[in-house]
Write a protein that holds these residues in place. Structure first.
Motif, PDB file in Angstrom:
ATOM      1  N   GLN A 152       0.830  -1.204   0.000  1.00  0.00           N
ATOM      2  CA  GLN A 152       0.000   0.000   0.000  1.00  0.00           C
ATOM      3  C   GLN A 152       0.872   1.265   0.000  1.00  0.00           C
ATOM      4  O   GLN A 152       0.598   2.220  -0.739  1.00  0.00           O
ATOM      5  CB  GLN A 152      -0.911  -0.016   1.231  1.00  0.00           C
ATOM      6  N   LEU A 153       1.932   1.260   0.827  1.00  0.00           N
ATOM      7  CA  LEU A 153       2.842   2.414   0.873  1.00  0.00           C
ATOM      8  C   LEU A 153       3.541   2.616  -0.469  1.00  0.00           C
ATOM      9  O   LEU A 153       3.700   3.748  -0.934  1.00  0.00           O
ATOM     10  CB  LEU A 153       3.891   2.202   1.971  1.00  0.00           C
ATOM     11  N   VAL A 154       3.978   1.517  -1.075  1.00  0.00           N
ATOM     12  CA  VAL A 154       4.688   1.598  -2.354  1.00  0.00           C
ATOM     13  C   VAL A 154       3.779   2.171  -3.432  1.00  0.00           C
ATOM     14  O   VAL A 154       4.180   3.069  -4.193  1.00  0.00           O
ATOM     15  CB  VAL A 154       5.196   0.199  -2.766  1.00  0.00           C
ATOM     16  N   ARG A 155       2.574   1.661  -3.511  1.00  0.00           N
ATOM     17  CA  ARG A 155       1.650   2.125  -4.565  1.00  0.00           C
ATOM     18  C   ARG A 155       1.243   3.577  -4.345  1.00  0.00           C
ATOM     19  O   ARG A 155       1.056   4.322  -5.324  1.00  0.00           O
ATOM     20  CB  ARG A 155       0.435   1.199  -4.611  1.00  0.00           C
ATOM     21  N   GLN A 156       1.124   3.996  -3.079  1.00  0.00           N
ATOM     22  CA  GLN A 156       0.815   5.393  -2.810  1.00  0.00           C
ATOM     23  C   GLN A 156       1.961   6.282  -3.291  1.00  0.00           C
ATOM     24  O   GLN A 156       1.746   7.335  -3.904  1.00  0.00           O
ATOM     25  CB  GLN A 156       0.588   5.598  -1.311  1.00  0.00           C
TER      26      GLN A 156
END
Length: 334
Positions: A9-13
């Motif tokens: 989730q952090l990476v895609r954000q």
């Protein structure tokens, strides 16, 4: 430890916002992710892009050590921290105005500040050495572009990596729920015993390099043995009479009882053989950990084998209880 779903989730954000946010924002996000996944080299490498010039040398070192998954490699000369610094220095090489070799040490924020200062000077019509200005802007622009490229590539690689990992965790998570339910319904006390195993393994993993963790590993494996025996007692209690092949099935020979149970529960000979191989492999691992701890084999190797023992014990116990329930359902049908 952060879950793969959370990291993904952090990476895609970070990727979704990459072109809409200042570069230093994306770099800080990447440092955070690298720190969470234990990628020391890239955590420190990108953090150097954010570090302002100057400051206390000791404090700067402490900050870098905070980002290390294993700070014991600090100062080794070949560890990930040293690799990160070497890459940073190579990327920041420059020739000073007097022709000497130098390293551009300004942070991304400082580079942006000085670039804007030059723009403001020219905007006010103040004298500027355009040759020096052009060389400086080209050099700094290359630094920013390289950092942008590295950050984006890392985020893409993490997205691919944790996309796969998230799927695997989902698959195993579904299986874990099933096994936990079987254990809770069949042998409720086992869940607490598995927690004891995991605590011992965690204590062994967190032990300092100077301290021998053999005792924690030995206790974990002993508990795994007890767990397996409890499951065997549940599906095929001790018997005075031997098996048809003459093997003792009393309390002390729970391994014989386990093989006897799988032979009775599985009609397919091929599947029965596969299960027997898995069980034999688990017992072999029990012995392997005992041998490693007694001979003081490298702690990391013993810990890895012990972790595999715990995982295999969990999986095999789930399979055994599942077979037992299927066998009971089949008996009820008839």
């Amino acid at each position: 430890m952060a879950s793969s779903d959370y990291i993904l989730q952090l990476v895609r954000q970070a990727l979704d916002d990459f072109d809409d946010r200042p570069l230093d924002v994306s770099v800080r996000r990447a440092v955070r992710i690298a720190n969470l996944v234990g990628d020391t080299r890239h955590a420190i490498r990108l953090s150097l892009e954010l570090r302002p010039t100057g400051g206390d040398r000791h404090t700067n070192g402490e900050i870098s050590r905070m980002l290390m998954a294993d700070s014991s490699t600090w100062g080794s000369g070949t560890g990930p921290a040293e690799q990160a610094v070497a890459q940073y220095m190579n990327d920041r090489k420059m020739t000073s105005p007097n022709g000497e070799d130098a390293v551009q040490m300004h942070s991304l924020t400082e580079l942006e500040f000085w670039d804007q200062e030059l723009r403001d000077l020219k905007g006010r019509g103040e004298p500027v050495n355009y040759e020096v200005d052009l060389a400086s802007r080209e050099r700094n622009g290359n630094i920013v572009a390289r950092t942008r490229h590295l950050t984006f590539a890392l985020l893409c690689s993490w997205e691919r990596r944790f996309g796969y990992t998230s799927i695997n965790e989902s698959i195993f998570g579904g299986y874990r729920v099933k096994v936990d339910t079987l254990l809770a319904e069949g042998v409720p006390d086992l869940l607490q015993q598995f927690n004891a195993v995991y605590r011992r393994l965690q204590e062994a993993a967190e032990a300092s390099p100077e301290r021998d963790a053999a005792e924690e590993l030995s206790q974990a494996i002993t508990t795994c043995r007890r767990i397996l025996k409890v499951v065997v007692d549940h599906v095929l209690p001790p018997q005075e009479e031997p098996s048809a092949s003459g093997h003792s099935l009393d309390d002390a020979h729970h391994r014989n009882r386990l093989y006897e149970f799988t032979k009775q529960a599985i009609e397919s000979k091929s599947q029965n053989k596969l299960t027997d191989v898995m069980i034999a492999g688990l017992y072999d691992r029990f012995v392997a950990v005992d041998t490693m701890t007694n001979k003081a084999v490298h702690a990391a190797m013993a810990l890895e084998t012990a972790n595999l023992c715990a995982l295999n014990t969990y999986i095999i116990c789930g399979e055994i209880i599942s077979l037992h329930d299927l066998q009971a359902d089949a008996s009820d049908t008839y």
